[in-house]
Every structure is written in structure tokens, then in C-alpha cells.
Design an enzyme around this catalytic site. Sequence first.
Site, mmCIF file in Angstrom:
data_model
loop_
_atom_site.group_PDB
_atom_site.id
_atom_site.type_symbol
_atom_site.label_atom_id
_atom_site.label_comp_id
_atom_site.label_asym_id
_atom_site.label_seq_id
_atom_site.Cartn_x
_atom_site.Cartn_y
_atom_site.Cartn_z
ATOM 1 N N ILE A 73 -6.266 -3.613 -29.714
ATOM 2 C CA ILE A 73 -7.261 -2.554 -29.528
ATOM 3 C C ILE A 73 -6.591 -1.308 -28.930
ATOM 4 O O ILE A 73 -6.898 -0.195 -29.326
ATOM 5 C CB ILE A 73 -8.409 -3.025 -28.582
ATOM 6 C CG1 ILE A 73 -9.045 -4.342 -29.056
ATOM 7 C CG2 ILE A 73 -9.460 -1.924 -28.392
ATOM 8 C CD1 ILE A 73 -9.817 -4.274 -30.336
ATOM 9 N N CYS A 92 -1.005 -5.087 -20.393
ATOM 10 C CA CYS A 92 -1.524 -4.975 -21.753
ATOM 11 C C CYS A 92 -0.368 -4.881 -22.741
ATOM 12 O O CYS A 92 0.463 -3.987 -22.639
ATOM 13 C CB CYS A 92 -2.415 -3.749 -21.894
ATOM 14 S SG CYS A 92 -3.142 -3.649 -23.537
#
Length: 305
Positions: free
Chosen positions: A73, A132
Site C-alpha cells: 500500500i 514498513c
Amino acid sequence: MTKPNLAVDVAGIRMKNPVTTASGTFGFGSEYAPFVDLNRLGAIVVKGTTLLPRQGNPLPRIVETPAGILNAIGLQNPGVNHFIEVALPYLRQFDLPVIVNIAGDTVEDYATLAARLDEVPGVAGLEVNISCPNVKKGGLAFGADPDSAAAVVRAVKGATRLPVVVKLSPNVTSIVRLAEAVVEAGADALSMINTLLGMAIDIRRRRPALANVMGGLSGPAIRPVAVRAVWQVYQALKVPIVGMGGIVTAEDALEFIMAGATAVAVGTANFINPRATTDIIEGIERFLVEEGVSDIQELIGAAHM
Ligand SMILES: Cc1cc2nc3c(=O)[nH]c(=O)nc-3n(C[C@H](O)[C@H](O)[C@H](O)COP(=O)(O)O)c2cc1C
């Protein structure tokens, strides 16, 4: 037997039960409100928030795999001002601690975000995403190196009075070393794990299935890796842990608690069953009754003997 006590305390964040949501899999709560009474959750961890709005990575950015999903994402989110003006007032109607997951490209970004969120009432704690795998700057660049990870944590701790939960990546040689570095730098609690770096190939197109080429693997496929990480860090350090990675059922959640997690977060399972969080809370309560356990505290780390 009277109802067992499910309440836990994660570094001063008081939760009525040990179940929260995993960042990025529950939005800012409103999408799930038709399915889940948010008042029943132990806490909510919201979608990763950055200083400025972010578009995220190009499509496709989610691919299904046999026991989980790959996502890239890239921290798409509307930015911290939108969070404070729109998402937070909505969440404040409910009786649950709101934990804000923050991410940045630089150490200063993290500190600025922490200071900004420190000013607004209704935030119970910060979860610092230094792990991330889907963003080029920041993200894993901080989470894979103990010195950079510690620098982020020191900056955040210097900018806020809120409890600081640091989210660790499994994409490292020793998660215990990272955990030690961030606790030394002031982390009040740890959450683990973020996704495992993975990849899939579309054989008809003869190209990577994700536009970003690589993505983060989540879901049941990663659960044994996550349980191992929680086990190792609990064994090495005395710090509250929020465990996550492939939790789908109450039994899965209990594995994490017995490995040493004080609380657990439900992620990918929300996409399969939007009521996964409350089903898991009910299942944990049933387990305690069946086993004659009056307080969930008795089970935290119970598998270590
Ligand atoms: C679609 C998606 C988006 C995510 N976004 C974030 C995020 O913004 N910040 C973060 O710290 N973790 C993010 N994660 C990681 C999850 O919070 C969690 O650590 C991971 O998915 C493992 O848990 P699970 O197997 O239960 O999904 C995301 C995961 C998924 C699947």
C-alpha cells in the site's frame, strides 16, 4: 464462575480486554462500525499516519497468497491534520483508547508528528512504525538498524508525554537486538511483528504481481514467525508486548499471550471476517471460563517455564 478479568495495561494504556486492531487493516474505525461495536474493543490502532497526505504506491498493491496476502500500500493516508480534524472526533464518541500509528521519512518527521498529537486530547498512545517494508525512505531504513531505530525513538520520546509503542520488523537478523536498542532509547512497549518482505510473480504476464515488485506478507502464513519473535523478546526483556501476525481465532491470540504478549492485534483477519476482533474477544473469555482462569494476567508468558 464469575466473569474472568480480561483487562490489561500496556504501558499505561488501559484496555478492557487484550484485543486491538492492527494498523492499516481497520482504517480509522468507521468502515467497521456497521459490523463491530467499537466500544467492545480493547483499543484501536489506526491506519499509519504521516505529516502530509500520501497517495501510496501504484496498483496492483494487494495479491492473495495461499495463507495470507502480500500488500504494498505504501502508507496511503490523508495526513495528520485530517486525522485530528475528522477521524479523531469520530473515534472519541466511543469508549476505547485510540493509539495512533505514525510514520515518517526523517527522524524530524516522527518528532513533529509526536509533538502535534501530544497537543490533542483523546490520543491514548503512539505506535511508531519504523518497520514498513513498502516505503523507500523511512520505514525499514530505520527499523533494520538499531542506531537509527533508537534515534527515532529518542526523538519521539522527547516530543511527547504519551506512551510510546515501537513496532518492530521481522525483516532483520536479530529482532532481540532491535528490541533492546529501542527499549534502551525509551520505548514504553513494543508491537510485533510488521509484515515479512515477500514477492509473487504473475506467470502469464511474466512480471511481478505487485506494481511495487515486493510487498509485505501478512496473515496465517506468518504466525509461527511472529509467535517466535514475541517469545524471544519476552525472554530477553521485561517490556509490554503487543503481539500480532496471522491472528484469526481466539486460539491464535492465546498463543501470542502465552508467548509473552500483554495484548494482541488483529490484522488481515478483519478482511476475511469483519467481526474477527469481537469473535476473538468472546473466544478468549470462553477459554478462560473453560480453563477456570479468573484473570488473563495468569496467561501472559505462561508458556515460558
Ligand atoms: C493492507 C495492510 C496495510 C497495513 N498498513 C500498515 C500501516 O499503515 N502501519 C503499520 O505499522 N502496519 C501496517 N500493516 C501491518 C499490520 O499492522 C500487521 O503488522 C501485519 O499485517 C501482521 O498482522 P496480520 O498478519 O494479522 O495482518 C498493514 C498490513 C496490511 C495487510
